[in-house]
Design a protein around this motif. Sequence first.
Motif: not given
Length: 823
Positions: A168, A180, A264, A291-292, A295-297, A320, A323
């Motif tokens: 990181r 991060g 998850h 954002l969560l 990040d977690h599809d 960010l 992305r």
Amino acid sequence: MRAASSALGRAGRYAPMFSGSGAGATIPLGAFTGAADLPEDALSSPAAIIDAFSRRRTSTVLIVDDVDCLDEASLHVVVHLVATTRLPAILGAQDLTTSPGPIRRLYDSGDLSEWPLAPLSDGEAAELVRAELQGDLTPTTLTDVLTAGRGNPLHLREVIRGSVLRGRLVETEHGWDLRGTPVPTPRLAQLVGERFEGLDQASLDAATLLAIARELPAHAIGDAERRALARADVIEPSPGGWVGLSHPLDAEYLRSRCSTALWHEFVGEVVAILRKEATTGRPRSRRQAELLALDHDLPVDVDALLGLAEHALGAFDERLALRAATAVIATDRTRAHAHRIAGMAASVLGMEEDALASAADEHFATARDCARSDPERTAVALAHAEHLALRRHDGEGALAVLRTAEGSVDDPECLAHLQSASVRWSMVAGMGGGPISAPDGVSSPESVVGLITAGVSGVIAGPLQDAVAFLPRLRDVPDDLVAMVPGGSTLIDLTASMALSYTGDVLATRARLEQQIAAAQQDAPEDLGVWEYALGFLELLSADAVRAYELGRSAAAHLAWRDSTGLHAPALALTAAAATATDRPVEARKLVESIPEPATADPKVVMLSSWSEAWQLKEDRRPAAAAERLMTTAQWLLDDAQHTFFGGMTAHCAARLGHQVDEAADVLRTARSRAGGGLLRLLTRHADAMSTSDVETLDAVAADARELGVVTTAADTWAWMARSTERTGGTDLTSRRYQTASDALRADVPGMALWSTGPPRPATLTERERQVADLAARRYTSKEIAELNGVSVNTVTNQLASAFRKLGVSSRAELREVWGTDG
């Protein structure tokens, strides 16, 4: 503790270090397990360990960290060695009041003394971090690491090491950069985790939800769990009835105790809570939810994700923003807004990666093709123009994009935005421009840009009163709108600072800029280079070239990392000019060569480069050529580039040289009539008085300049008057009085860049000689001066004699004429 052990070892003492731990607290004598210097049978019983240490008590210092985590047998050994054996010891604990009872009794009986360790200051913590990494950190990274470490040396070291190990914290050309959030090492995570011992599973699950969300409404956590977390000092209140974790490192510990599947599942819960709460007027909750999800599809809300991208761009989190915008584009390639944001983010990141710079061009081209309405076409053109002007240093290309867009829109408000941007980039490209009209209302990021541009135009071309009139309107713009303009808040504050400096009050401007630098170091590291450049520019032209050089170097480094205002090339030019003025010609040449070719047309770069070239001509004893170089630039800045204040300040340098004074006065009078402001009024008075050799007015101008903080003008003016008085047959004492006034300023600010040319001065007064001469000029007797300074009358007599000799006076009466009775 380790440092103490090492230091004692180097001093010839046996200083073994032992430590309690949560895991070892259940193992008898666990703290001493693995000690290499103890006899083989020492761990057979507490008595054996005590005996082993007792035999070496005269040369041993016992060091035990985390005594509150010792097992019972180890604690017994430590207490006996301290209380009975009288073995010197250093014991470490989080808090004396929560230490084991036997340790507190040792303190109560006087066997232990408390030595509280205050957290490291930010400066001390920063030094520790730099030493650990053997390099600098980017400003934002430094702020994030210091926040995570909270002044605790152990935490800082372990956060640095953990973040490097996890990839990181990476080394870049701008310093170590955090990708991060900071993460601790497993060792530190274990220490952090001890705070959670005793909490039930429901409370731990609630804390895990907070670790994911950063903050949640208090009602989203059960009452029992919330109270349990509060008692353990795990949570703290947030505004609006929300709660969050009390320590940023807790999140990593809580993450480590969850399986991937469980984490998850918790994320899904948090996203649902935050999306529901977002409807209550808490937009950052919705951004965190998306954002969560990103990040977690998890399924995303495309419009909310686009809002996250725009907010991230305004908050200088370009990675960010790129992305999130790219994720939106993946669902719908026809969204011009998403391509525009992706282009802007890639534009900034392209300063580090050429591939991203090319990607920015592609995104802007696609955004232009996808734009369907006048507001969309306008927003894309404004962003594309900024990319070309700031990143590509292509002002002409920016103008071409804007003029093409003007031909494709009909909406009057959109046309006004495009036209004001055209004037802005015309000025940046050194192609002139004109007055910019402020928009009637402010309801969009484009209108905010238009209002800011109108204010900036006022402090570039004038009139200054118009810029000052814009400031209240700029301050009234809603924060959420300003946040959607990258660098918008900084430009507003910079406009206010420039307006203040053009009033002529350098002292007040310097104080404001120093406050901005301190605030940026604490809260907005991405703005640091802007304020360092502004203060360095002020110092070069008004006070201290040495400080200007230091500020310029720092500004150039920070702006190479983050530059939302297009000041990186001017910062290089500023550093080059200051390097020239402080006798660093090789470095100055390298800095000039590093300025991108398209940026050499920027009026700020032109002005500073001309200043540097003229300075070198002056140093080569070619003052006429130096003045000609300055005046050519001043005329161009005034007539072609329409940088009125810059033109006036450049002409002022020629007037201080004493060459082309009439021409300099003409430029300054024109600049003053166009722009107004106290600074140009002062500089015009100076040039007019120089043109007519009006010594009385020049003396008043120099005094005013000194009071305002423009000490280079004051020192140059008095030095010129000293030589002029000698040439015109004035009294010798009058000449010396002017020279003494100039020398006094030079003694206070030895790094001044002065244009006045003249023979080298004899040795200036020492600080003590200045104090004695000042008191003598105020009619203090030698005896009184001696009493004030705590020295003998003889010493005062010698100091006065030395001051008289350097000043060329022979009596106190002459001293008062040269020095002035007001000091």
